[in-house]
Write an enzyme that holds these catalytic residues in place. Structure first.
Site, PDB file in Angstrom:
ATOM      1  N   ASP A  72      18.894 -40.417 -18.364  1.00  0.00           N
ATOM      2  CA  ASP A  72      17.729 -40.237 -19.227  1.00  0.00           C
ATOM      3  C   ASP A  72      16.591 -42.052 -18.691  1.00  0.00           C
ATOM      4  OD1 ASP A  72      17.569 -37.843 -18.784  1.00  0.00           O
ATOM      5  OD2 ASP A  72      18.210 -37.933 -21.211  1.00  0.00           O
ATOM      6  N   LYS A  99      14.970 -42.570 -13.020  1.00  0.00           N
ATOM      7  CA  LYS A  99      15.718 -42.935 -11.879  1.00  0.00           C
ATOM      8  C   LYS A  99      15.054 -41.549 -11.137  1.00  0.00           C
ATOM      9  CE  LYS A  99      20.119 -42.802 -12.470  1.00  0.00           C
ATOM     10  NZ  LYS A  99      20.194 -42.988 -14.441  1.00  0.00           N
ATOM     11  N   THR A 100      14.897 -40.552 -10.952  1.00  0.00           N
ATOM     12  CA  THR A 100      14.988 -39.868 -10.653  1.00  0.00           C
ATOM     13  C   THR A 100      13.385 -39.186 -10.706  1.00  0.00           C
ATOM     14  OG1 THR A 100      17.499 -38.179 -10.507  1.00  0.00           O
ATOM     15  CG2 THR A 100      14.746 -36.986  -9.746  1.00  0.00           C
ATOM     16  N   HIS A 113      25.841 -40.804 -13.427  1.00  0.00           N
ATOM     17  CA  HIS A 113      26.977 -41.777 -14.024  1.00  0.00           C
ATOM     18  C   HIS A 113      28.682 -41.574 -12.810  1.00  0.00           C
ATOM     19  CE1 HIS A 113      28.415 -45.952 -15.176  1.00  0.00           C
ATOM     20  NE2 HIS A 113      29.849 -44.557 -15.908  1.00  0.00           N
TER      21      HIS A 113
HETATM   22  P1  GDP Z   1      17.455 -39.980 -14.599  1.00  0.00           P
HETATM   23  O1  GDP Z   1      18.629 -39.920 -15.449  1.00  0.00           O
HETATM   24  O2  GDP Z   1      17.189 -41.724 -15.212  1.00  0.00           O
HETATM   25  O3  GDP Z   1      17.597 -39.829 -13.057  1.00  0.00           O
HETATM   26  O4  GDP Z   1      16.041 -39.730 -15.964  1.00  0.00           O
HETATM   27  P2  GDP Z   1      15.325 -38.222 -15.457  1.00  0.00           P
HETATM   28  O5  GDP Z   1      14.469 -39.009 -14.467  1.00  0.00           O
HETATM   29  O6  GDP Z   1      15.722 -37.236 -15.404  1.00  0.00           O
HETATM   30  O7  GDP Z   1      13.810 -38.709 -16.796  1.00  0.00           O
HETATM   31  C1  GDP Z   1      14.544 -38.102 -18.107  1.00  0.00           C
HETATM   32  C2  GDP Z   1      13.766 -38.223 -18.698  1.00  0.00           C
HETATM   33  O8  GDP Z   1      12.544 -39.274 -18.959  1.00  0.00           O
HETATM   34  C3  GDP Z   1      12.393 -37.594 -18.661  1.00  0.00           C
HETATM   35  O9  GDP Z   1      12.588 -36.023 -19.548  1.00  0.00           O
HETATM   36  C4  GDP Z   1      11.215 -37.763 -18.123  1.00  0.00           C
HETATM   37  O10 GDP Z   1      10.243 -36.842 -18.146  1.00  0.00           O
HETATM   38  C5  GDP Z   1      10.921 -39.088 -18.793  1.00  0.00           C
HETATM   39  N1  GDP Z   1      10.595 -39.739 -18.052  1.00  0.00           N
HETATM   40  C6  GDP Z   1      11.237 -40.211 -16.719  1.00  0.00           C
HETATM   41  N2  GDP Z   1      10.348 -41.707 -16.779  1.00  0.00           N
HETATM   42  C7  GDP Z   1       8.943 -41.473 -17.920  1.00  0.00           C
HETATM   43  C8  GDP Z   1       7.674 -41.993 -18.396  1.00  0.00           C
HETATM   44  O11 GDP Z   1       7.776 -43.328 -17.500  1.00  0.00           O
HETATM   45  N3  GDP Z   1       7.938 -42.278 -18.970  1.00  0.00           N
HETATM   46  C9  GDP Z   1       7.805 -41.724 -20.466  1.00  0.00           C
HETATM   47  N4  GDP Z   1       6.887 -41.551 -21.378  1.00  0.00           N
HETATM   48  N5  GDP Z   1       8.821 -40.980 -19.681  1.00  0.00           N
HETATM   49  C10 GDP Z   1       9.309 -40.664 -18.320  1.00  0.00           C
HETATM   50 MG    MG Z   2      18.183 -37.982 -12.162  1.00  0.00          MG
END
Ligand code: GDP
Ligand code: MG
Length: 397
Positions: free
Chosen positions: A21, A24-25, A84
């Protein structure tokens, strides 16, 4: 006709890592979007990267997703992994083959457990170059972000990463088209271009590709995908599938990368090979495709194994001879049995048990034969978590 891949720039493999979260994606999608507007990529939306659950339900084991893009000086294949467990597995087994990593850390949350684990893991598997994307900078108090940055520098230095660029970005805002945050993505990629050197590839070695996926394409035949670990491959070459079951030998009738045809696939490339006269079930994930005679499959081998500590996500209790975990070698996932034959540098001399944190010498017997050679790294997993990291000393029989 398909477009041809032009090898005009050096090719590198990078990927995102970091706590769930932290974005990354979203960042992966944002990179393709920002570069698509500058002629360096095809935009890949978030839900195409974070594969639809239906695909998993159809039984295709997809735990690694690739996108490609170009900066002014490089061609990148970028991997993003959903969970993970996929990081741990793909990084320890070397399936991810990262030349460099983008560590994604949310400026709102700071360092979290998986941030630590991925830095530790990256160092352990030999990822030499890291760039930090301090994400969600759009919503973060700059002074709080400064603190996170200080903590990150400490964590990175603890694991031998010095002078790491930390770039404040917002994947989400960039994806939404905000020019300020689009510029942050460009700055991040500039840092990657500057920090991750072009690696030396083993193109002179015999061809080797760990099989990731096998697909049947109507009217064309069987397509095998994976990252070329060593050597080169061209149309007309003969390759042999080694490991798991009886291996077929086949002629390569097509070489592609990201849907473009290639004259020659090289070590470091993500390739799809079309094989003539091969049925889908004759090749499978866990095998390697290799230059005929260059690889042999073994069930038994000696190895040196490091048992992760509880703090690293490993076991809380000792391991004894006869231990039966799951072994991950390249893309193979097989059950096996492990005998302790001696202490390594961590365990007490004469120890009959090995504790988390110990390095021990072992003999492994796998449930099925797998392509094995001295120096090959592998992961040991149990109940969905990684408990050990090993290196093959010598294959036995
Ligand atoms: P991952 O699990 O690392 O791949 O995370 P995701 O890309 O799925 O993002 C997790 C959450 O964080 C989602 O609800 C995104 O919309 C939010 N998010 C991702 N990047 C940003 C950012 O740059 N700013 C904000 N405010 N939220 C973000
Ligand atoms: Mg992801």
């Amino acid at each position: 006709a398909k477009q041809a891949y032009v090898r005009a720039k050096p090719h590198l493999n990078i990927g995102t890592m970091g706590h769930v979260d932290h974005g990354k994606t979203t960042l992966t999608a944002a990179i393709t979007k920002v570069l698509s507007e500058r002629g360096g990529a095809k935009y890949v939306p978030f839900d195409r990267i974070d594969r639809a659950p239906e695909e998993a339900m159809r039984g295709i084991t997809i735990n690694i997703s690739h996108v490609e893009y170009e900066t002014a000086t490089r061609h990148y294949a970028h991997v993003d992994m959903p969970g993970h467990a996929d990081y741990v597995k793909n990084m320890i087994t070397g399936a991810a083959q990262l030349d460099g990593a983008i560590l994604v850390v949310s400026a709102l949350d700071g360092i979290m457990p998986q941030t630590r684990e991925h830095v530790l893991l990256a160092h352990r598997v030999g990822v030499e170059h890291v760039v930090v994307a301090l994400n969600k900078a759009d919503g973060a108090d700059p002074e709080l972000a400064d603190l996170v940055e200080l903590e990150l520098r400490d964590l990175l230095a603890e694991h031998g990463y010095h002078d790491v660029p930390i770039v404040r970005v917002s994947g989400l805002r960039a994806l939404e088209g905000d020019p300020e945050w689009e510029a942050s993505i460009v700055a991040l990629l500039e840092a990657v271009d500057d920090t991750v050197p072009v690696p030396v590839r083993y193109t002179d070695a015999p061809f080797l590709l760990p099989v990731e996926n096998v697909i049947s394409v109507t009217g064309r035949g069987t397509v095998v995908t994976g990252a070329i670990e060593r050597g080169t491959v061209e149309v007309g070459d003969t390759v042999q599938a080694v490991g798991i079951g009886d291996g077929v030998t086949a002629v390569v009738t097509g070489v592609e990368t990201f849907g473009k045809t290639m004259d020659r696939g090289e070590a470091g490339d993500n390739a799809a090979l079309l094989l003539r006269g091969v049925r889908r079930e004759q090749v499978r994930r866990g095998q390697v495709l290799a230059a005929p005679g260059s690889q042999t499959a073994h069930r038994r081998f000696t190895a040196r194994v490091y048992l992760l500590t509880a703090a690293e996500g490993g076991r809380h209790t000792a391991v004894v001879s006869g231990y039966r975990p799951q072994f991950f070698l390249r893309t193979a996932d097989v059950p096996g049995r492990m005998e302790l034959t001696g202490p390594g540098d961590g365990a007490e001399p004469g120890a009959v048990v090995a504790l988390p944190g110990d390095t021990v010498e072992v003999t492994v017997e796998l449930g099925r034969p797998v392509a094995i050679e001295a120096g090959l790294g592998f992961a040991i997993r149990e109940g969905g978590r990684t408990v050990g990291a090993g290196t093959v000393v010598a294959p036995l029989d």
